[in-house]
Design a protein around this motif. Structure first.
Motif, short mmCIF file in Angstrom:
data_model
loop_
_atom_site.label_atom_id
_atom_site.label_comp_id
_atom_site.label_asym_id
_atom_site.label_seq_id
_atom_site.Cartn_x
_atom_site.Cartn_y
_atom_site.Cartn_z
N HIS A 603 0.81 -1.22 0.00
CA HIS A 603 0.00 0.00 0.00
C HIS A 603 0.85 1.27 0.00
O HIS A 603 0.31 2.37 0.11
CB HIS A 603 -0.99 0.01 1.17
N GLY A 604 2.18 1.13 -0.08
CA GLY A 604 3.04 2.29 -0.30
C GLY A 604 3.25 3.20 0.89
O GLY A 604 3.84 4.27 0.74
N LEU A 605 2.78 2.80 2.08
CA LEU A 605 2.98 3.64 3.25
C LEU A 605 4.44 3.61 3.66
O LEU A 605 5.05 2.54 3.81
CB LEU A 605 2.11 3.16 4.41
N ARG A 606 5.01 4.79 3.86
CA ARG A 606 6.37 4.91 4.37
C ARG A 606 6.33 5.41 5.81
O ARG A 606 5.50 6.26 6.14
CB ARG A 606 7.20 5.87 3.51
N HIS A 607 7.25 4.89 6.62
CA HIS A 607 7.32 5.38 8.01
C HIS A 607 8.77 5.35 8.49
O HIS A 607 9.60 4.55 8.04
CB HIS A 607 6.42 4.57 8.93
N ARG A 608 9.04 6.24 9.44
CA ARG A 608 10.37 6.34 10.04
C ARG A 608 10.21 6.91 11.44
O ARG A 608 9.34 7.77 11.68
CB ARG A 608 11.26 7.27 9.21
N TYR A 609 11.05 6.46 12.38
CA TYR A 609 11.04 6.92 13.76
C TYR A 609 12.45 7.28 14.17
O TYR A 609 13.40 6.53 13.93
CB TYR A 609 10.51 5.84 14.71
N LEU A 610 12.60 8.43 14.79
CA LEU A 610 13.88 8.87 15.33
C LEU A 610 13.67 9.17 16.81
O LEU A 610 12.81 9.99 17.16
CB LEU A 610 14.38 10.12 14.61
N SER A 611 14.42 8.50 17.66
CA SER A 611 14.25 8.70 19.10
C SER A 611 15.59 8.97 19.75
O SER A 611 16.64 8.51 19.29
CB SER A 611 13.61 7.47 19.75
N SER A 612 15.55 9.74 20.83
CA SER A 612 16.75 9.97 21.62
C SER A 612 16.36 10.07 23.08
O SER A 612 15.29 10.58 23.42
CB SER A 612 17.47 11.25 21.18
N GLY A 613 17.23 9.55 23.94
CA GLY A 613 17.03 9.64 25.38
C GLY A 613 18.28 10.15 26.04
O GLY A 613 19.41 9.85 25.60
N ASN A 614 18.12 10.95 27.07
CA ASN A 614 19.25 11.49 27.79
C ASN A 614 18.92 11.52 29.28
O ASN A 614 17.85 11.99 29.68
CB ASN A 614 19.59 12.91 27.30
N TRP A 615 19.85 10.97 30.10
CA TRP A 615 19.72 11.04 31.55
C TRP A 615 20.99 11.68 32.09
O TRP A 615 22.11 11.33 31.66
CB TRP A 615 19.53 9.64 32.14
N THR A 616 20.83 12.60 33.02
CA THR A 616 21.96 13.35 33.56
C THR A 616 21.90 13.32 35.09
O THR A 616 20.82 13.47 35.68
CB THR A 616 21.93 14.81 33.07
N ARG A 628 15.24 12.96 29.66
CA ARG A 628 14.49 13.48 28.50
C ARG A 628 14.30 12.36 27.49
O ARG A 628 15.22 11.59 27.23
CB ARG A 628 15.26 14.63 27.84
N SER A 629 13.09 12.25 26.94
CA SER A 629 12.77 11.29 25.89
C SER A 629 12.14 12.05 24.72
O SER A 629 11.08 12.67 24.88
CB SER A 629 11.81 10.22 26.40
N ARG A 630 12.81 12.01 23.58
CA ARG A 630 12.35 12.76 22.41
C ARG A 630 12.07 11.81 21.26
O ARG A 630 12.88 10.91 20.99
CB ARG A 630 13.41 13.79 22.01
N TRP A 631 10.93 12.01 20.59
CA TRP A 631 10.55 11.15 19.47
C TRP A 631 10.06 12.00 18.29
O TRP A 631 9.36 13.00 18.50
CB TRP A 631 9.42 10.19 19.86
N THR A 632 10.41 11.57 17.09
CA THR A 632 9.83 12.12 15.87
C THR A 632 9.39 10.95 15.00
O THR A 632 10.16 10.01 14.78
CB THR A 632 10.84 12.97 15.09
N CYS A 633 8.14 11.01 14.55
CA CYS A 633 7.59 9.97 13.66
C CYS A 633 7.17 10.63 12.35
O CYS A 633 6.47 11.64 12.36
CB CYS A 633 6.38 9.30 14.30
N TRP A 634 7.61 10.03 11.24
CA TRP A 634 7.20 10.47 9.91
C TRP A 634 6.35 9.39 9.26
O TRP A 634 6.63 8.20 9.42
CB TRP A 634 8.41 10.70 9.01
N MET A 635 5.32 9.80 8.53
CA MET A 635 4.53 8.89 7.71
C MET A 635 4.23 9.60 6.40
O MET A 635 3.95 10.81 6.39
CB MET A 635 3.23 8.49 8.41
#
Length: 687
Positions: A603-616, A628-635
């Motif tokens: 069905h041609g759906l594209r997806h990508r996830y970029l995550s980063s975590g940081n503890w100090t 900190r927990s950061r997420w970006t999702c693309w579709m």
């Protein structure tokens, strides 16, 4: 089916089965849940003849369209060819299902699940018998819905799940706040509020997405508002009343998974037929999990379904109560492909083949069968002790699993046996009893059980943590009286392990285990009386292995690459590192992961996830520790549709409160259509 949705399901003829890419399941209040269905050819009413069959139901928030598609496509065609309908349903507000996500295992989620079961049972292609299956979320709600006793539900297979949502999930552990509390809230903040696919819901996709976004909340807020084992956590914890579950349950997990305690717990306590398996695996289905050896999950599952959904006499009820992989000679590594060991059986669980063996932690730092002279030792660990802890639950057999324990042992009290002259094998939960005082009203202790190789490399076999305010239970914690000794017991996680001759057994004790657990408000010094009052109890297997009578064969899957391969537009990557500031005393623990962009061919759906975590954290004080927990999702789909969701969740630990905050931004193409900021301070409650 509702006119507000765009189309009837696409009916796809496959080799030996039929697939419906999407159907709508109506609920009593007018909402509809989205489902993907696999049917045996005999159950396809379009073929002219129809035979009703049992159905397998899986119920998740992780999106059938893209999120779990690979593993679904590895399993449900196998079930369909064996005569079962597979029904994979997205929870309310996720995927293409109507509504707004509310909370994990909420009363609405579970009651919706019962409605779905009754709806499936009433379909012409279903004979009224259902099984429920899933890993993690789906393993949890499978057991929870079984406790509600919907009549069509006849059996459950639960993988990577728990019987205790407070102590054995990703939130708390014996009163200690887990770092996965923050990181998983970051995951769900992005996953739960993504857009539906317009190819299925048409032009209303944008309104549905905005409804979800407007209804969003900071998920961490709810979890942090329940720091004790209260009714919030008791709801859905089947250990509160095992007798609610009357149907047969097969419960599976792995030693590298956070949920290793559930299989033997279920086998010991469920009143009906309950079977348990613990393999060497991370948090994945056994037929594609690492480390090897894998298990033929499809064969295992079909035996279970055939017995309880088709009433075939195949001996499933006579299987050993507990089948476990006894690992040995495991070395920490950047990728654990294979784990040495063997499969064993315990026909009944709890087993009479296992006995308690006591070892004493003596003040000369030896771990011995005889108690030495009583003497008090103290420990005040650097606050960054624990960077080799790995993740709470590992999804990959890499740096998510624990590293060489010598680095963490530098900040711990360490007790060690002499070199073993013969093997010692354990299966069960070790426990450590201590007489301890601390110089503050609140503090944590962490205990690790370690296999020390002849060259000194050290593998963590099991661990346990305790918030000392929770020493007498998690419902009504009580602060310690500073400098007053108390008897406490720390129970470690389940383990199946064989310590080999030439190795040594080590026990390490620290007052910090960061970043796996968040620190107490105080930089604590613990004083512990060693000798006869410091006792490690090991669950030692007494069965002789010389004639291999306790060994069993666990068939491995024929196909070691069972998942479909989608088109990879950009490659995945992952990195994890620790940065220590020698002039600032600040330590940072970082992880960044990019799934790469993938296209699903049909069905041609594209997806990508970029995550980063940081503890100090500062090594000398817990004040101001942060995460900190950061997420970006693309579709996207071609040039016609593209969306992006960016989320970030943050926490700062103050002496009296947790300061939490978060951001959400949503983009249709490159146009920002939504923005929300969350901020809140939550009082620390004996933590």
């Amino acid at each position: 089916m509702s006119s507000r949705n765009t189309r009837d399901p696409q009916i796809i003829q496959r080799d030996g089965y039929v697939e419906w890419d999407n159907i709508w399941i109506p609920l009593a209040d007018g909402r509809q849940l989205s489902a993907r269905v696999w049917l045996p050819e005999c159950a396809d009413e379009n073929k002219g003849t129809l035979t009703s069959v049992p159905a397998i139901f899986e119920y998740l928030p992780y999106r059938k369209r893209d999120g779990t598609a690979p593993r679904d496509e590895s399993t449900y065609p196998v079930f369909a060819r064996a005569g079962y309908a597979g029904v994979r349903v997205d929870i309310c507000g996720t995927g293409e299902s109507d509504g707004v996500f509310d909370e994990e295992y909420s009363p609405r989620e579970l009651s919706d699940g019962v409605e779905v079961i009754n709806w499936i049972a009433a379909q012409i292609w279903c004979n009224g018998n259902l099984g429920m299956m899933g890993i993690s979320w789906g393993g949890f709600n499978g057991l929870q819905i079984a406790a509600m006793r919907p009549e069509p539900l006849k059996a459950v297979i639960s993988i990577g799940s728990t019987t205790d949502r407070y102590n054995c999930d990703i939130h708390y552990k014996n009163g200690c706040q887990l770092n996965s509390h923050l990181s998983w809230s970051g995951v769900m903040q992005c996953y739960a509020y993504r857009a539906p696919d317009p190819l299925l819901v048409g032009e209303r996709w944008r309104d549905m997405w905005l409804e979800r976004l407007e209804g969003s909340k900071l998920i961490l807020d709810e979890w942090l508002n329940h720091q004790r084992f209260d009714d919030f956590w008791k709801q859905g914890s089947i250990g509160q009343n095992y007798n609610d579950i009357e149907i047969p349950c097969l419960v599976i997990s792995g030693w590298a998974d956070a949920y290793k305690n559930a299989p033997p717990d279920a086998a010991a306590n469920l009143p009906g037929v309950a079977k348990a398996i613990n393999g060497p695996w991370v948090h994945k289905y056994p037929h594609f999990a690492y480390p090897h050896p894998r298990a033929d999950f499809h064969k295992e599952a079909l035996r279970w379904w055939d017995r309880w959904l088709k009433d075939e006499e195949n001996g499933a009820e006579d299987l050993p109560d507990y089948r476990a992989y006894i690992s040995e000679n495991v070395r920490p590594s950047i990728w654990r492909e294979f784990e040495q060991g063997r499969w064993v059986k315990e026909q009944q669980w709890p087993s009479t083949n296992i006995s308690d063996q006591k070892w004493f932690l003596n003040a000369d730092y030896h771990l011995s069968r005889e108690a030495g002279t009583a003497r008090e030792l103290s420990i005040c660990s650097p606050e960054d002790t624990g960077t080799q802890c790995g993740e709470v639950f590992s999804l990959k057999p890499d740096s998510e699993t624990p590293g060489d324990q010598r680095l963490d042992d530098a900040g711990s009290l360490v007790f060690e046996t002499e070199t073993l002259s013969e093997a010692l094998e354990i299966l069960g939960r070790a426990k450590l009893s201590l007489n301890v005082s601390i110089d503050a009203p609140l503090g944590n202790l962490a205990v690790r059980l370690i296999d020390v190789h002849p060259d000194g490399v050290s593998h963590r076999v099991s661990f346990g943590v305790l918030n000392l305010a929770h020493r007498d239970g998690n419902a009504s914690p009580e602060k310690m009286i500073p400098d007053q000794s108390e008897e406490i017991t720390i129970v470690l996680d389940e383990a199946g392990y064989r310590f080999l001759p030439g190795h040594r057994i080590r026990v390490s004790i620290s007052t910090a285990y960061w970043p796996l657990i968040m620190p107490s408000p105080y930089h604590v010094t613990a004083r512990i009386l060693f000798g006869k009052d410091a006792v490690l109890t090991l669950p030692v297997r007494n069965v002789s292995t010389s004639d291999n009578k306790d060994e069993i064969d666990m068939p491995r899957p024929d196909n070691l690459d069972p998942l479909p391969h989608y088109k990879q537009i950009s490659p995945p990557s992952v990195d994890r590192w620790v940065r220590k500031g020698l002039s600032s005393n600040e330590t940072q623990y970082n992880v960044i992961e990019d799934s790469g962009e993938t296209e699903i061919p049909e069905h041609g759906l594209r997806h990508r996830y970029l995550s980063s975590g940081n503890w100090t954290i500062n090594t000398q004080t817990p004040e101001g520790a942060s995460g900190r927990s950061r997420w970006t999702c693309w579709m996207s789909r071609g040039d016609e549709w593209s969306i992006r969701l960016e989320t970030e969740v943050r926490i700062i630990l103050k002496a009296d409160c947790f300061e939490i905050s978060g951001d959400m931004k949503a983009f249709d193409d490159e146009n920002q259509i939504f923005k929300r900021t969350f901020e809140k301070a939550i009082r620390r409650d004996h933590m």
